[in-house]
Design a protein around this motif. Structure first.
Motif, PDB file in Angstrom:
ATOM      1  N   SER A  99      75.770  27.385  39.278  1.00  0.00           N
ATOM      2  CA  SER A  99      76.408  26.557  40.314  1.00  0.00           C
ATOM      3  C   SER A  99      76.618  27.310  41.611  1.00  0.00           C
ATOM      4  CB  SER A  99      77.765  26.046  39.814  1.00  0.00           C
ATOM      5  OG  SER A  99      78.676  27.122  39.628  1.00  0.00           O
ATOM      6  N   PHE A 100      76.360  28.626  41.590  1.00  0.00           N
ATOM      7  CA  PHE A 100      76.579  29.417  42.794  1.00  0.00           C
ATOM      8  C   PHE A 100      75.640  28.976  43.920  1.00  0.00           C
ATOM      9  CE2 PHE A 100      75.971  33.149  45.531  1.00  0.00           C
ATOM     10  CZ  PHE A 100      77.283  33.483  45.795  1.00  0.00           C
ATOM     11  N   GLY A 101      74.465  28.445  43.544  1.00  0.00           N
ATOM     12  CA  GLY A 101      73.504  28.028  44.550  1.00  0.00           C
ATOM     13  C   GLY A 101      74.020  26.936  45.461  1.00  0.00           C
ATOM     14  N   SER A 102      74.894  26.091  44.955  1.00  0.00           N
ATOM     15  CA  SER A 102      75.423  24.990  45.772  1.00  0.00           C
ATOM     16  C   SER A 102      76.756  25.336  46.420  1.00  0.00           C
ATOM     17  CB  SER A 102      75.599  23.736  44.917  1.00  0.00           C
ATOM     18  OG  SER A 102      76.507  23.986  43.847  1.00  0.00           O
ATOM     19  N   LEU A 103      77.293  26.514  46.121  1.00  0.00           N
ATOM     20  CA  LEU A 103      78.604  26.858  46.672  1.00  0.00           C
ATOM     21  C   LEU A 103      78.528  27.173  48.156  1.00  0.00           C
ATOM     22  CD1 LEU A 103      80.135  29.060  43.827  1.00  0.00           C
ATOM     23  CD2 LEU A 103      80.679  26.697  44.420  1.00  0.00           C
ATOM     24  N   LEU A 104      77.480  27.904  48.587  1.00  0.00           N
ATOM     25  CA  LEU A 104      77.396  28.302  49.995  1.00  0.00           C
ATOM     26  C   LEU A 104      77.257  27.100  50.926  1.00  0.00           C
ATOM     27  CD1 LEU A 104      75.229  31.547  49.818  1.00  0.00           C
ATOM     28  CD2 LEU A 104      77.694  31.334  50.033  1.00  0.00           C
ATOM     29  N   PRO A 105      76.297  26.173  50.691  1.00  0.00           N
ATOM     30  CA  PRO A 105      76.259  25.003  51.587  1.00  0.00           C
ATOM     31  C   PRO A 105      77.480  24.115  51.460  1.00  0.00           C
ATOM     32  CG  PRO A 105      74.734  24.726  49.760  1.00  0.00           C
ATOM     33  CD  PRO A 105      75.214  26.145  49.707  1.00  0.00           C
ATOM     34  N   ALA A 106      78.119  24.110  50.278  1.00  0.00           N
ATOM     35  CA  ALA A 106      79.330  23.301  50.098  1.00  0.00           C
ATOM     36  C   ALA A 106      80.460  23.786  50.987  1.00  0.00           C
ATOM     37  CB  ALA A 106      79.764  23.315  48.642  1.00  0.00           C
ATOM     38  N   MET A 107      80.387  25.077  51.388  1.00  0.00           N
ATOM     39  CA  MET A 107      81.407  25.614  52.273  1.00  0.00           C
ATOM     40  C   MET A 107      81.387  24.898  53.627  1.00  0.00           C
ATOM     41  SD  MET A 107      80.984  29.680  51.420  1.00  0.00           S
ATOM     42  CE  MET A 107      82.207  30.180  52.596  1.00  0.00           C
ATOM     43  N   LEU A 108      80.201  24.393  54.044  1.00  0.00           N
ATOM     44  CA  LEU A 108      80.117  23.696  55.322  1.00  0.00           C
ATOM     45  C   LEU A 108      80.499  22.221  55.193  1.00  0.00           C
ATOM     46  CD1 LEU A 108      76.873  25.106  56.959  1.00  0.00           C
ATOM     47  CD2 LEU A 108      79.221  25.695  57.457  1.00  0.00           C
ATOM     48  N   GLY A 109      79.900  21.543  54.199  1.00  0.00           N
ATOM     49  CA  GLY A 109      80.094  20.103  54.105  1.00  0.00           C
ATOM     50  C   GLY A 109      81.151  19.662  53.128  1.00  0.00           C
ATOM     51  N   GLY A 110      81.399  20.460  52.082  1.00  0.00           N
ATOM     52  CA  GLY A 110      82.310  20.027  51.039  1.00  0.00           C
ATOM     53  C   GLY A 110      83.747  19.914  51.469  1.00  0.00           C
ATOM     54  N   SER A 111      84.123  20.714  52.452  1.00  0.00           N
ATOM     55  CA  SER A 111      85.529  20.710  52.871  1.00  0.00           C
ATOM     56  C   SER A 111      85.769  19.864  54.117  1.00  0.00           C
ATOM     57  CB  SER A 111      85.983  22.148  53.151  1.00  0.00           C
ATOM     58  OG  SER A 111      85.192  22.738  54.173  1.00  0.00           O
ATOM     59  N   ALA A 112      84.748  19.137  54.590  1.00  0.00           N
ATOM     60  CA  ALA A 112      84.882  18.396  55.849  1.00  0.00           C
ATOM     61  C   ALA A 112      86.013  17.382  55.795  1.00  0.00           C
ATOM     62  CB  ALA A 112      83.556  17.710  56.189  1.00  0.00           C
ATOM     63  N   LEU A 113      86.055  16.595  54.719  1.00  0.00           N
ATOM     64  CA  LEU A 113      87.067  15.548  54.618  1.00  0.00           C
ATOM     65  C   LEU A 113      88.468  16.140  54.540  1.00  0.00           C
ATOM     66  CD1 LEU A 113      87.287  12.509  54.540  1.00  0.00           C
ATOM     67  CD2 LEU A 113      87.144  12.593  52.050  1.00  0.00           C
ATOM     68  N   VAL A 114      88.604  17.225  53.779  1.00  0.00           N
ATOM     69  CA  VAL A 114      89.910  17.887  53.667  1.00  0.00           C
ATOM     70  C   VAL A 114      90.334  18.439  55.028  1.00  0.00           C
ATOM     71  CG1 VAL A 114      91.156  19.786  52.581  1.00  0.00           C
ATOM     72  CG2 VAL A 114      89.545  18.415  51.246  1.00  0.00           C
ATOM     73  N   GLU A 115      89.385  19.013  55.775  1.00  0.00           N
ATOM     74  CA  GLU A 115      89.712  19.563  57.094  1.00  0.00           C
ATOM     75  C   GLU A 115      90.192  18.463  58.039  1.00  0.00           C
ATOM     76  OE1 GLU A 115      86.424  23.200  56.964  1.00  0.00           O
ATOM     77  OE2 GLU A 115      86.205  21.543  58.366  1.00  0.00           O
ATOM     78  N   ILE A 116      89.566  17.305  57.952  1.00  0.00           N
ATOM     79  CA  ILE A 116      89.963  16.202  58.833  1.00  0.00           C
ATOM     80  C   ILE A 116      91.362  15.699  58.483  1.00  0.00           C
ATOM     81  CG2 ILE A 116      89.412  13.827  59.472  1.00  0.00           C
ATOM     82  CD1 ILE A 116      86.447  14.586  58.990  1.00  0.00           C
ATOM     83  N   ILE A 117      91.650  15.567  57.182  1.00  0.00           N
ATOM     84  CA  ILE A 117      92.957  15.052  56.760  1.00  0.00           C
ATOM     85  C   ILE A 117      94.062  16.019  57.146  1.00  0.00           C
ATOM     86  CG2 ILE A 117      94.369  14.483  54.740  1.00  0.00           C
ATOM     87  CD1 ILE A 117      91.857  13.381  53.432  1.00  0.00           C
ATOM     88  N   PHE A 118      93.814  17.321  56.960  1.00  0.00           N
ATOM     89  CA  PHE A 118      94.841  18.323  57.247  1.00  0.00           C
ATOM     90  C   PHE A 118      94.783  18.833  58.690  1.00  0.00           C
ATOM     91  CE2 PHE A 118      94.732  18.726  52.586  1.00  0.00           C
ATOM     92  CZ  PHE A 118      96.089  18.704  52.310  1.00  0.00           C
ATOM     93  N   SER A 119      93.947  18.213  59.526  1.00  0.00           N
ATOM     94  CA  SER A 119      93.778  18.668  60.927  1.00  0.00           C
ATOM     95  C   SER A 119      93.464  20.154  60.978  1.00  0.00           C
ATOM     96  CB  SER A 119      95.042  18.362  61.745  1.00  0.00           C
ATOM     97  OG  SER A 119      95.288  16.979  61.782  1.00  0.00           O
ATOM     98  N   TYR A 120      92.634  20.581  60.055  1.00  0.00           N
ATOM     99  CA  TYR A 120      92.275  21.993  59.961  1.00  0.00           C
ATOM    100  C   TYR A 120      91.104  22.268  60.909  1.00  0.00           C
ATOM    101  CZ  TYR A 120      91.165  26.490  57.773  1.00  0.00           C
ATOM    102  OH  TYR A 120      90.932  27.823  57.548  1.00  0.00           O
TER     103      TYR A 120
END
Length: 625
Positions: free
Chosen positions: A553-574
């Motif tokens: 699963s490490f292969g998908s962790l690096l790109p997930a750092m860009l797109g996976g947290s987008a929604l959380v960043e928007i909700i928390f105004s991060y």
């Protein structure tokens, strides 16, 4: 191993090209762009808008835009000498408050009539000279100099920096004329017709409804005014014909000159027509001559009397005249004291002068650091815009990964070594809840729960327990180093928990299932038969085989750092890359979106390569061959 890595990296190159090209085409196919949303504003400066389009290449085709972007990404490879524009004809000579862009970039004079016109091929402005005879000249007396090291703002061209001057020229053919028709009546009511008549001519109808719209009495029409104004092109014969039905009542010939107002009728009726109410149709016909090639001479003069002239034959296609500085110096023209450039022709006509460029000295080939272009919305380099947000996203995801793995490993091992126990059932219950609960909903729940602490009294130890958004407090820069670290940690707690919960729940279930599956394999049964302890069997034999999905699963962790947290960043105004990309997509900032897609694709490829290497290290059965 080295051959395997090299082969994978070589495959990465065409893969990246294909991914970025597809993403670029999808963005282009989507309706609208950054400039379209501004074009609808009534107070926007249209000349400035057109200059922006040319600056960012938005006036070129999709493929050209993509190739220009790709050239910058590939270490900004250039095979021709860089060019710098020294006259922005987009801006003209207008000036006004808060309009620095409309500065006078040059001074135009001469005996030839000069004017600015809209280029119909790319909807930009250019400079044109109308030559009524071969003795006239058009002069550009001043232009801005891009050499920032010069003492003055212009006339300081260094042959060490630049090697030539390029000028785009074109002979403009007749493309039509502007009509002004004024029909008054005895009661001083006036019918006015203003329109552009194309080169193939046009017909104007005069019906009762047309007169009624202006409240003009058709039976009491007074002498009329009719003017034609030609913008560009050679001397043009024109004929204005007046009809009643199919019968021609009168015809008036006229000769049009560029930029000249031709008075066809001035407070009079066409000869032979005393009752203008009979006229129900006016036809304007042009007889433009096919423009011949025009010989254009460009003369460069300095303040010391030195001059250099170069002649070329220009036609309706765009040509470029090239003035090498070596030839200017050979003609004793002082580069640091250039006074003017004069244009003359061998016959009447209109010549367009556009895009004056200085060509930088050198071989032309250059290789520099990768350049992702400039952000359209803030006009800053894309990478400079992205880096601060990218750092924040990496910081958030690194802590989220640590939170996920440090909890998932021991909890998964506990469930795998004690299947169906009370503890395993409790872990499974919360793992299913963590997997089923949407990330955004969990974030909203936690925000709501923490916001309740803001209603407590100040004496309560849970008062304002955690911040509910952002990355730092308002007084962050006034804090000490230790206080800054604590402030960042408090702001990271909520988004880290939200990001890590779903991934942790999934990994716990996967690790438990793999642990139970491997425990039933033959080599584990053999290890038990040999009398090895449970600790050695679980941690040395079972865990090493059960942890394989973690590594995969490490292969998908690096790109997930860009797109996976987008929604959380928007909700928390991060202030992370996800929030930046949302704003970029909403504002059609194509180069910012492309840079994010490129980095995401690159991380996906590199992440999968690292996952394959780690899998081979963890599982000896996997071979690079």
């Amino acid at each position: 191993m080295g051959t395997y890595i090299l082969r994978r990296l070589l495959i990465t190159i065409p893969l990246l090209f294909a991914m970025t090209f597809i993403i670029f085409m999808i963005i282009q196919i989507a309706p609208g762009d950054f400039f379209n949303q501004w074009a609808l504003q009534p107070d926007i400066n249209q000349r400035q808008l057109r200059q922006w389009k040319r600056e960012f290449g938005a006036d070129k085709s999709w493929m050209t835009q993509y190739l220009m972007w790709l050239r910058g990404v590939l270490f900004d490879v250039r095979f021709t000498a860089q060019r710098e524009w020294i006259a922005a004809f987009e801006y003209g000579a207008k000036s006004g408050p808060n309009q620095r862009e409309n500065r006078s970039a040059f001074k135009v004079s001469g005996t030839a009539a000069s004017h600015f016109f809209t280029r119909r091929d790319n909807d930009s402005f250019a400079l044109a000279f109308n030559f009524e005879n071969s003795s006239q000249t058009g002069v550009i007396g001043k232009w801005e100099n891009p050499d920032e090291t010069s003492a003055n703002a212009y006339n300081q061209w260094s042959d060490e920096t630049f090697q030539a001057l390029e000028i785009d020229l074109r002979v403009l053919k007749f493309d039509g004329a502007n009509l002004f028709l004024r029909i008054p009546d005895a009661n001083k009511k006036v019918m006015v017709e203003r329109r552009f008549i194309p080169a193939h001519g046009a017909t104007i109808t005069l019906s009762d409804d047309d007169y009624a719209r202006y409240q003009v009495q058709r039976d009491h029409i007074q002498p009329i005014n009719l003017f034609l104004i030609q913008n560009t092109g050679p001397l043009t014969p024109a004929t204005i014909r007046f009809f009643q039905g199919d019968a021609e009542l009168a015809a008036i010939p006229s000769q049009l000159k560029p930029q000249t107002r031709s008075r066809v009728l001035t407070k009079s009726f066409p000869e032979g027509i005393e009752d203008f109410s009979r006229v129900d149709r006016i036809r304007i016909d042009f007889e433009p001559a096919t423009p011949d090639d025009v010989t254009v001479t460009v003369t460069v003069r300095d303040t010391q009397g030195g001059q250099y002239a170069k002649t070329m034959t220009a036609d309706t296609a765009q040509d470029t005249i090239y003035l090498p500085f070596s030839e200017l110096k050979a003609a004793n023209v002082q580069l640091d004291a250039i006074e003017s450039m004069a244009f003359s022709t061998d016959r009447p006509g209109t010549v367009m002068v556009d895009d004056l460029r200085l060509v930088r000295a050198g071989s032309g080939f250059s290789l520099s650091m990768p350049n992702f272009g400039k952000s359209i919305s803030n006009r800053q380099p894309v990478w400079k815009t992205m880096v601060p947000f990218l750092k924040n996203t990496v910081l958030l995801n690194v802590y989220a990964l640590l939170f996920t793995w440090l909890l998932a490993l021991p909890i998964g091992i506990y469930s795998g070594t004690r299947p169906y126990s009370v503890g395993d059932k409790v872990v499974g219950f919360f793992a299913y809840i963590g997997m089923a609960l949407p990330t955004f909903f969990l974030a909203l729940l936690m925000l709501y729960g923490v916001s309740l602490t803001y209603d407590l009294s100040r004496d309560n130890p849970f008062y304002e327990l955690l911040p509910i958004g952002g990355l730092s407090s308002a007084n962050y820069h006034e804090l000490s180093t230790w206080e800054k670290m604590k402030d960042l940690a408090r702001h990271l707690i909520l988004p880290v928990i939200v990001l890590g919960t779903s991934g942790m729940a999934s990994l716990v279930r996967v690790l438990r299932a793999n642990f139970l599956e491997v425990s039933q394999m033959q080599f584990v049964i053999t290890a038990h038969a040999k009398g090895l302890s449970e600790r050695v069997i679980n941690y040395k034999h079972v865990l090493r085989n059960a942890i394989t999905p973690f590594v995969a699963s490490f292969g998908s962790l690096l790109p997930a750092m860009l797109g996976g947290s987008a929604l959380v960043e928007i909700i928390f105004s991060y202030p992370g890359i996800g929030k930046l990309m949302l704003e970029a997509v909403r504002s059609y900032d194509i180069y910012l979106v492309m840079a994010n897609a490129f980095v995401g694709a690159f991380l996906l490829i590199i992440g999968n390569l690292l996952a394959d290497i780690l899998l081979a290290w963890v599982d000896p059965r996997i071979s690079y061959t």
